[in-house]
Design an enzyme around this catalytic site. Structure first.
Site, PDB file in Angstrom:
ATOM      1  N   ASP A   1       8.591  30.788   4.974  1.00 23.61           N
ATOM      2  CA  ASP A   1       8.768  29.886   6.108  1.00 23.61           C
ATOM      3  C   ASP A   1      10.150  30.089   6.737  1.00 23.61           C
ATOM      4  O   ASP A   1      11.155  30.228   6.027  1.00 23.61           O
ATOM      5  CB  ASP A   1       8.659  28.444   5.562  1.00 23.61           C
ATOM      6  CG  ASP A   1       8.652  27.386   6.642  1.00 23.61           C
ATOM      7  OD1 ASP A   1       7.674  27.329   7.394  1.00 23.61           O
ATOM      8  OD2 ASP A   1       9.632  26.631   6.742  1.00 23.61           O
TER       9      ASP A   1
ATOM     10  N   GLU B   1       7.419  34.506   8.388  1.00 20.76           N
ATOM     11  CA  GLU B   1       7.291  33.761   9.645  1.00 20.76           C
ATOM     12  C   GLU B   1       8.436  34.236  10.531  1.00 20.76           C
ATOM     13  O   GLU B   1       9.517  33.656  10.552  1.00 20.76           O
ATOM     14  CB  GLU B   1       7.389  32.246   9.427  1.00 20.76           C
ATOM     15  CG  GLU B   1       6.976  31.506  10.682  1.00 20.76           C
ATOM     16  CD  GLU B   1       7.571  30.106  10.840  1.00 20.76           C
ATOM     17  OE1 GLU B   1       7.171  29.427  11.791  1.00 20.76           O
ATOM     18  OE2 GLU B   1       8.433  29.714  10.045  1.00 20.76           O
TER      19      GLU B   1
END
Ligand code: NOJ
Ligand code: CA
Length: 560
Positions: A230, A290
């Site tokens: 993330d 990401e």
């Protein structure tokens, strides 16, 4: 009888007692490609995929119950959005314990069972690793905030404010407002790039790095095949906390626009990724990033020289194209295909409007969904699907501020409505709540669930779902689609995107009509005189090297 060495016996004992030891063996295909290069990945938004205990929220047992569906669809690995204990301020992206399961989603035993069932169905498990920040309820942060001398103080980013209890600098949060929150216990501010309940970890502290690396080892031992990382570009901040340069205007939250020069994409992140990769390599695991970047040149940096960082930094460039634009797709594909890294294609996810709406024109959305599937699932590279995309699920956006669940949408309403719309329950059938739950789901399903659901579409050979199944089946069996080179065809054509995939003397043509009028392109094919359809939408035909494509028609054909 062949001689068995003591080492072999030891390896066998280890493999039997610790299954992950066996999983570490790296195997490659004839082209030297590893498992993650040909796997089809599928993002499961955990809260919304399948609800086993009918409390209105998806859970791990729910996922386990759908392994057969995922396998039959042609999915090889699922990335599950955060399942760890969490106050759920950001629906799991605020983790309060990295080595457990939130009771609302199940238990560690449920997790182990899911991994085992996944293995039985050929579906690997990828977890979401939230490395930039924890929850403000994590024991590390609770200790950190308790006093300036606590051993955990330096695990987060603390600083004195400016006179008058003003934040240390002008950095703003992704979700609106200052990125600094004052904490009265110690009279200092802490930094949070996302919500205030998500304090940033201090990656300059080696203890943080060690703790986080150990978390990945802990999950690898439980059978996880990799992580989606993330928000990697927010890991480091300028130690001098310099103000970001001001830009003109304000953003959707009313904050002044700035160039996030000093708190994003700092070069130190690459060393962390290299070290994280070394740990992943011990388990033959994959790291997906990401990685929001402006272009391929920026994205390339995340592969790292000699591919020693992320195997699959997500290419989000397609998600910024919101119409069927052949020239733009050609440009993006050519850039990804020649980047030197293995392309990772994404058209939608839980933070952006669904592809069905983004590309859809309101009148031909199913046909457009098929064109997009035929495009990104036949490129050289790894696709990452988003749950429900395969049935043509659409956004169900909240109409009133009081219905919004995503805090970002409440702060930013009406300019920023939040991300609820793309996170609604998976549509399994046409019964109440789309068969997701007998309880009222945490987000409402759109009325279109009556026609767009797994059960109904499974009975219709021309449905979006059946088209996905055919294309994915082809991907798993056709070596040209898996291994072949990419060559753009008819590059001046503003209606039809076409290209050849070629491998060991064999070619496959992909021709996609991106307009609502019929097209009849013809192609110069390598020594070829004809085409044999492998997968096509209704009404497509070919004669020699000329193809008849109805409006938004798609053809995948072998060159003969
Ligand atoms: C990116 C995730 O995809 C998003 O859902 C989340 O809100 C932020 N990172 C913060 O973790
Ligand atoms: Ca549940």
């Amino acid at each position: 009888m062949p001689r068995i060495s003591a080492t072999t016996i030891l390896i066998l004992i280890a493999a039997l007692s610790f299954p992950w030891v066996a999983a570490q063996k790296k195997s490659v295909d004839a082209e030297g490609h590893e498992w993650w290069q040909h796997a089809v990945f599928y993002e499961v938004y955990l809260r919304s995929f399948a609800d086993s205990n009918n409390d209105g929220i998806g859970d791990l047992k729910g996922i386990t119950s759908k392994m057969r569906y995922l396998h039959d669809l042609g999915v090889d690995a699922i990335w599950i959005t955060p399942c760890f204990p969490s106050p759920q301020v950001d629906f799991g992206y605020d983790v309060s314990d990295y080595e457990n399961i939130d009771p609302m989603y199940g238990t560690l035993a449920d997790f182990d069972h899911m991994v085992a069932e996944g293995k039985r169905h050929g579906v690997r498990i990828i977890l979401d690793f939230i490395i930039n920040h924890s929850s403000d309820q994590h024991k590390w942060f609770l200790a950190s905030k308790s006093s300036k001398t606590n051993p955990y103080r330096n695990w987060y980013v603390w600083h004195d404010g400016k006179p008058g209890q003003q934040p240390p600098n002008n950095w703003t949060s992704e979700f609106g407002g200052s990125a600094w929150k004052f904490d009265p216990t110690t009279n200092q501010f802490y930094y949070h790039y996302f919500y205030a309940e998500q304090p940033d970890l201090n990656w300059n502290n080696p203890a943080v790095e060690k703790a986080m690396f150990d978390v990945t080892r802990w999950w690898y031992k439980r059978g996880v095949s990799g992580f989606r990382l993330d928000a990697v570009d927010t890991l480091f901040e300028d130690p001098d906390l310099r103000d970001n340069p001001a830009l003109t205007g304000t953003n959707k939250f009313g904050d002044p626009n700035t160039d996030e020069k000093y708190n994003k994409k700092l070069p130190e992140v690459h060393e962390v990724l290299q070290n994280l990769r070394k740990v992943a390599d011990e388990s033959n695991a994959v790291l997906i990033g990401e990685t929001w970047t402006k272009n391929i040149d920026e994205l390339k940096q995340y592969y790292g020289g000699k591919n020693k960082e992320l195997q699959l930094p997500m290419d989000f460039m397609f998600t910024r194209v919101d119409k069927l634009d052949p020239a733009e797709f050609r440009r993006q594909i050519a850039a990804a295909d020649t980047s030197g890294g293995w392309p990772t294609y994404v058209i939608t996810n839980h933070d952006i409007e669904r592809s069905y709406n983004r590309y859809g024109d309101g009148a031909h959305n199913d046909d457009i969904a098929k064109v997009m599937a035929a495009l990104y699932l036949t490129l050289r590279g790894t696709p990452i699907m988003y749950y429900g995309e395969e049935i043509g699920m659409e956004n169900n956006n909240p109409k009133r501020k009081e219905d919004v669940k995503d805090p970002e949408g409440r702060t930013g309403w009406p300019k920023e409505i939040g991300r609820d719309g793309e996170r609604t329950p998976m549509q399994w059938d046409d019964t109440a709540n789309a068969g997701f739950s007998t309880h009222e789901p945490w987000l409402p399903v759109p009325p279109s669930y009556k026609s767009h659901n797994v059960a109904t579409e499974s009975k219709d050979p021309n449905s979006v779902l059946e088209f996905y199944r055919k294309v994915l089946a082809l991907r798993h069996t056709n070596p040209v689609i898996l291994e072949g080179t990419y060559t753009a065809l008819n590059e001046d054509d503003n209606s039809v995107v076409s290209y050849l995939r070629t491998y060991r003397g064999k070619s496959v043509l992909i021709a996609l009509n991106m307009t609502t009028t019929a097209q009849k392109p013809s192609f110069k094919l390598p020594g070829g005189s004809g085409l044999k359809s492998l997968v096509a939408t209704e009404g497509v035909s070919s004669s020699g090297t000329e193809v008849t494509l109805p409006p938004l028609g798609a053809l995948i054909a072998e060159v003969q």
